[in-house]
Design a protein around this motif. Structure first.
Motif, PDB file in Angstrom:
ATOM      1  N   UNK A 194       0.824  -1.205   0.000  1.00 38.04           N
ATOM      2  CA  UNK A 194       0.000   0.000   0.000  1.00 38.04           C
ATOM      3  C   UNK A 194       0.866   1.265   0.000  1.00 38.04           C
ATOM      4  N   UNK A 195       0.417   2.241  -0.756  1.00 38.33           N
ATOM      5  CA  UNK A 195       1.034   3.566  -0.800  1.00 38.33           C
ATOM      6  C   UNK A 195       0.232   4.475   0.124  1.00 38.33           C
ATOM      7  N   UNK A 196       0.893   4.972   1.183  1.00 39.60           N
ATOM      8  CA  UNK A 196       0.206   5.745   2.216  1.00 39.60           C
ATOM      9  C   UNK A 196       0.527   7.231   2.096  1.00 39.60           C
ATOM     10  N   UNK A 197      -0.476   8.045   2.376  1.00 33.37           N
ATOM     11  CA  UNK A 197      -0.303   9.487   2.545  1.00 33.37           C
ATOM     12  C   UNK A 197      -0.715   9.828   3.970  1.00 33.37           C
ATOM     13  N   UNK A 198       0.161  10.555   4.679  1.00 32.67           N
ATOM     14  CA  UNK A 198      -0.090  10.944   6.062  1.00 32.67           C
ATOM     15  C   UNK A 198      -0.009  12.453   6.203  1.00 32.67           C
ATOM     16  N   UNK A 199      -0.621  12.947   7.264  1.00 30.27           N
ATOM     17  CA  UNK A 199      -0.545  14.366   7.595  1.00 30.27           C
ATOM     18  C   UNK A 199       0.794  14.661   8.274  1.00 30.27           C
ATOM     19  N   UNK A 200       1.437  15.752   7.877  1.00 35.90           N
ATOM     20  CA  UNK A 200       2.763  16.039   8.408  1.00 35.90           C
ATOM     21  C   UNK A 200       2.742  16.611   9.827  1.00 35.90           C
ATOM     22  N   UNK A 201       1.656  17.138  10.283  1.00 35.55           N
ATOM     23  CA  UNK A 201       1.627  17.696  11.637  1.00 35.55           C
ATOM     24  C   UNK A 201       1.673  16.610  12.702  1.00 35.55           C
ATOM     25  N   UNK A 202       0.966  15.519  12.458  1.00 38.21           N
ATOM     26  CA  UNK A 202       0.841  14.501  13.511  1.00 38.21           C
ATOM     27  C   UNK A 202       0.911  13.068  13.001  1.00 38.21           C
ATOM     28  N   UNK A 203       1.262  12.872  11.735  1.00 35.91           N
ATOM     29  CA  UNK A 203       1.345  11.528  11.194  1.00 35.91           C
ATOM     30  C   UNK A 203       0.014  10.851  11.002  1.00 35.91           C
ATOM     31  N   UNK A 204      -1.078  11.604  11.071  1.00 34.38           N
ATOM     32  CA  UNK A 204      -2.419  11.012  10.952  1.00 34.38           C
ATOM     33  C   UNK A 204      -2.654  10.485   9.538  1.00 34.38           C
ATOM     34  N   UNK A 205      -3.450   9.439   9.459  1.00 33.39           N
ATOM     35  CA  UNK A 205      -3.761   8.787   8.187  1.00 33.39           C
ATOM     36  C   UNK A 205      -4.578   9.702   7.284  1.00 33.39           C
ATOM     37  N   UNK A 206      -4.188   9.768   6.014  1.00 37.47           N
ATOM     38  CA  UNK A 206      -4.950  10.498   5.007  1.00 37.47           C
ATOM     39  C   UNK A 206      -5.533   9.536   3.977  1.00 37.47           C
ATOM     40  N   UNK A 207      -4.686   8.668   3.399  1.00 38.17           N
ATOM     41  CA  UNK A 207      -5.184   7.737   2.385  1.00 38.17           C
ATOM     42  C   UNK A 207      -4.209   6.583   2.217  1.00 38.17           C
ATOM     43  N   UNK A 208      -4.704   5.514   1.600  1.00 39.89           N
ATOM     44  CA  UNK A 208      -3.865   4.369   1.243  1.00 39.89           C
ATOM     45  C   UNK A 208      -4.441   3.715   0.003  1.00 39.89           C
ATOM     46  N   UNK A 209      -3.583   3.435  -0.959  1.00 36.90           N
ATOM     47  CA  UNK A 209      -3.996   2.774  -2.201  1.00 36.90           C
ATOM     48  C   UNK A 209      -2.945   1.739  -2.587  1.00 36.90           C
ATOM     49  N   UNK A 210      -3.347   0.641  -3.229  1.00 35.92           N
ATOM     50  CA  UNK A 210      -2.361  -0.368  -3.633  1.00 35.92           C
ATOM     51  C   UNK A 210      -1.420   0.187  -4.703  1.00 35.92           C
ATOM     52  N   UNK A 211      -0.139  -0.188  -4.611  1.00 42.41           N
ATOM     53  CA  UNK A 211       0.789   0.160  -5.691  1.00 42.41           C
ATOM     54  C   UNK A 211       1.362  -1.090  -6.351  1.00 42.41           C
ATOM     55  N   UNK A 212       0.845  -2.271  -5.960  1.00 41.52           N
ATOM     56  CA  UNK A 212       1.149  -3.501  -6.684  1.00 41.52           C
ATOM     57  C   UNK A 212      -0.174  -4.121  -7.117  1.00 41.52           C
ATOM     58  N   UNK A 213      -0.091  -5.073  -8.028  1.00 42.65           N
ATOM     59  CA  UNK A 213      -1.302  -5.600  -8.657  1.00 42.65           C
ATOM     60  C   UNK A 213      -2.045  -6.607  -7.791  1.00 42.65           C
TER      61      UNK A 213
END
Length: 588
Positions: free
Chosen positions: A347-366
């Motif tokens: 999974x490719x994760x995006x987090x918030x830089x202020x507190x590391x909170x979860x923003x999104x996750x999407x697969x980057x492999x098939x």
């Protein structure tokens, strides 16, 4: 000639000359100072992006070799270093804990340092080293016997050295150190031996330990020689005494976010791999069996070592999906300050830089089999039947149920760093499409012995490719394009303002792609597999690019059926440097 004689000669040569020293400003502004590369990641945020555009899509076909440097000897194992460039010199590390200073103009060696490694070192995944750090008049790197060494950057003389941990217990060190505000910051390696992951900070001038932060709950941190705070809460997510040998190696090093004054490190797999031995509860009982802070990204205060936040990518991890992969600070297209990280778990994760909170996750492999997705909190939705079986429930108690898991334990992405382009706003992620048969076995901890409790065999998922370099839009998770490669990808990636994406393949090709389309624009055959990290810089008005070539790393050691697929590849150890001559810069 011994390194001691070389260093002595170099000392005489430089004694009458004044050499520049690397400052905190040099480190902080590394990405924008195009005549140097003084940080791992071409900036402490690890974007691996250069604002240079002299070399571009139209003229990259004119990129020519300028010089090549051989690491020499018989120590030709995996070469994963990233070069550092400063004041007319290049610094690279080599396998077996070597460090070289090379004249940038001629490609000739100025000095070489070989660490005196003891018998009985326990490197998990080849005898690699991923680079050095540089500050003041020192160049600093780690060794396979879990030490850190500071050398005079001009002579190669030892300034100080210190012990990170006990190599006899399975500790080692392979990452490039990170330097922030006069502190040299390191992690550790050895997760397969039941060690305890930690981050340490030392005075860059003396080597004195300032603070240490273990990343497994229950262990105490230190600050200025005294106990500081406990990591987490004792036995909140670990059963019994398992936390004492809990793994979580911080083996890939970290990044620094100046905007939030935060160090960001990843913690590897919990130990042992057999997750049933670490299981303190069920998925319906909250985080009772999550084994914090293994398989996590962790935000740390650089002054004290206190943990500011954490985000766990794979709770109750049981597939060796380390959480160490680099965390890259960037600003998205809407101006939001984000972190991005592509995890071994697929999974490719995006987090918030202020507190590391979860923003999104999407697969980057098939193919992802162990999880059916990620919920709104970022927690994976486990597919319980795709968890390796419990040996205790087997008829003979020796081997749990064998399951097929994808990605393999070497990950959708392993250590090889991705790059972010300020040109396109996309990430360029080196990934691999493979899976594994995996099973659990009984295991007990013994100091210095492998602490897995699992067996495995890696298999390709597709006939036409394993390696896959993907351009990913972090705002949507969309794949903009994919470049397929027969063998696994194991090199770092670099992007440039000239619209280029550089990387290498195990087959030996050093390649430049169009950042918008993925079209191959240039390549060069280096003669051995590339598992290193490219850099670029400007010198006398011309743009240069360097990459080290030398096949090795974890794939030929652990790759199962995949290793057999690439066993024809030759080892090597050559640093290639290319340039775009002035007279060809405008030629189309």
């Amino acid at each position: 000639m011994s390194r001691f004689i070389i260093a002595a000669v170099a000392s005489v040569i430089v004694s009458s000359a004044a050499y520049a020293e690397v400052t905190e400003d040099d480190l902080a502004n590394d990405q924008t100072i195009t005549t140097q590369v003084v940080t791992n990641g071409m900036g402490r945020h690890l974007q691996r992006y250069s604002p240079l555009d002299t070399l571009n899509k139209d003229n990259v076909k004119n990129l020519l070799p300028a010089w090549a440097f051989s690491l020499g000897g018989e120590k030709q194992r995996g070469q994963e270093t990233q070069p550092l460039i400063y004041d007319g010199m290049m610094y690279i590390t080599g396998s077996y804990s070597r460090l070289y200073a090379i004249d940038l103009e001629t490609g000739k060696e100025v000095w070489q340092y070989d660490a005196r490694l003891p018998e009985g070192i326990l490197p998990c995944c080849d005898v690699v080293n991923r680079g050095a750090a540089i500050y003041g008049d020192k160049v600093i790197f780690g060794t396979l016997d879990a030490r850190i060494v500071a050398l005079n950057k001009d002579t190669g003389d030892v300034v100080w050295r210190d012990k990170i941990a006990d190599y006899k217990a399975g500790y080692s060190y392979t990452a490039a150190p990170l330097i922030v505000d006069g502190l040299v910051i390191t992690g550790n390696s050895g997760g397969e031996f039941g060690i305890v992951g930690a981050v340490q900070a030392r005075d860059v001038n003396t080597g004195d330990l300032v603070w240490e932060r273990p990343v497994i709950e229950g262990h105490m941190g230190t600050l200025n020689g005294e106990e500081s705070t406990m990591t987490g809460e004792l036995n909140a997510t670990w059963p019994g005494d398992m936390w004492k040998t809990g793994g979580g190696a911080t083996w890939l090093g970290g990044s620094y976010d100046a905007d939030t004054d935060t160090l960001v490190f990843g913690a590897g797999n919990p130990a042992p791999w057999n997750s049933w031995l670490r299981d303190a509860g069920t998925p319906t009982e909250g985080n009772k069996g999550d084994n914090l802070y293994a398989a996590s990204r962790i935000g740390i205060d650089p002054k004290t070592g206190d943990i500011k936040w954490h985000f766990q990518t794979t709770p109750r991890e049981g597939w060796d999906y380390d959480g160490v992969n680099e965390v890259v600070a960037y600003t998205d297209r809407e101006g939001n300050k984000r972190y991005a990280t592509a995890d071994r778990n697929g999974y490719f994760y995006v987090l918030n830089r202020e507190d590391g909170a979860f923003v999104s996750a999407t697969p980057f492999v098939k193919d992802i089999t162990w999880s059916s997705g990620v919920d709104e909190t970022g927690r994976p939705i486990f597919v319980e039947e795709n968890r390796p079986g419990d040996p205790a429930s087997a008829a003979d108690g020796k081997k749990g149920e064998v399951i097929f898991a994808s990605p393999s334990f070497l990950g959708g992405k392993n250590w090889m760093p991705m790059a972010f382009s300020q040109n396109t706003g996309n990430f360029y992620v080196p990934s691999n499409e493979w899976g594994m048969d995996i099973w659990n076995e009984p295991i007990t901890y013994k100091k210095g012995a492998a602490y897995l409790g699992a067996g495995f065999t890696i298999k390709p998922n597709y006939e036409d490719h394993i390696g896959s370099l993907k351009a990913i839009d972090p705002d949507t998770g969309e794949w903009k394009w994919e470049y397929k490669n027969d063998a696994p990808l194991w090199s770092g990636v670099m992007t440039t303002a000239g619209g280029l994406v550089f990387f290498g393949t195990p087959e030996g090709e050093f390649i430049a792609l169009d950042d918008e389309t993925g079209e191959k624009l240039w390549s060069f055959q280096t003669g051995s597999g590339i598992v290193g990290q490219p850099v670029t810089w400007e010198q006398d008005g011309e743009q240069y690019v360097s990459i080290i070539s030398g096949w090795g790393g974890a794939v030929p050691l652990w790759g199962g059926e995949v290793a057999k697929k690439v066993n024809y590849l030759n080892q090597g150890g050559t640093l290639w440097t290319f340039k775009l001559p002035k007279e060809l810069a405008s030629a189309n």
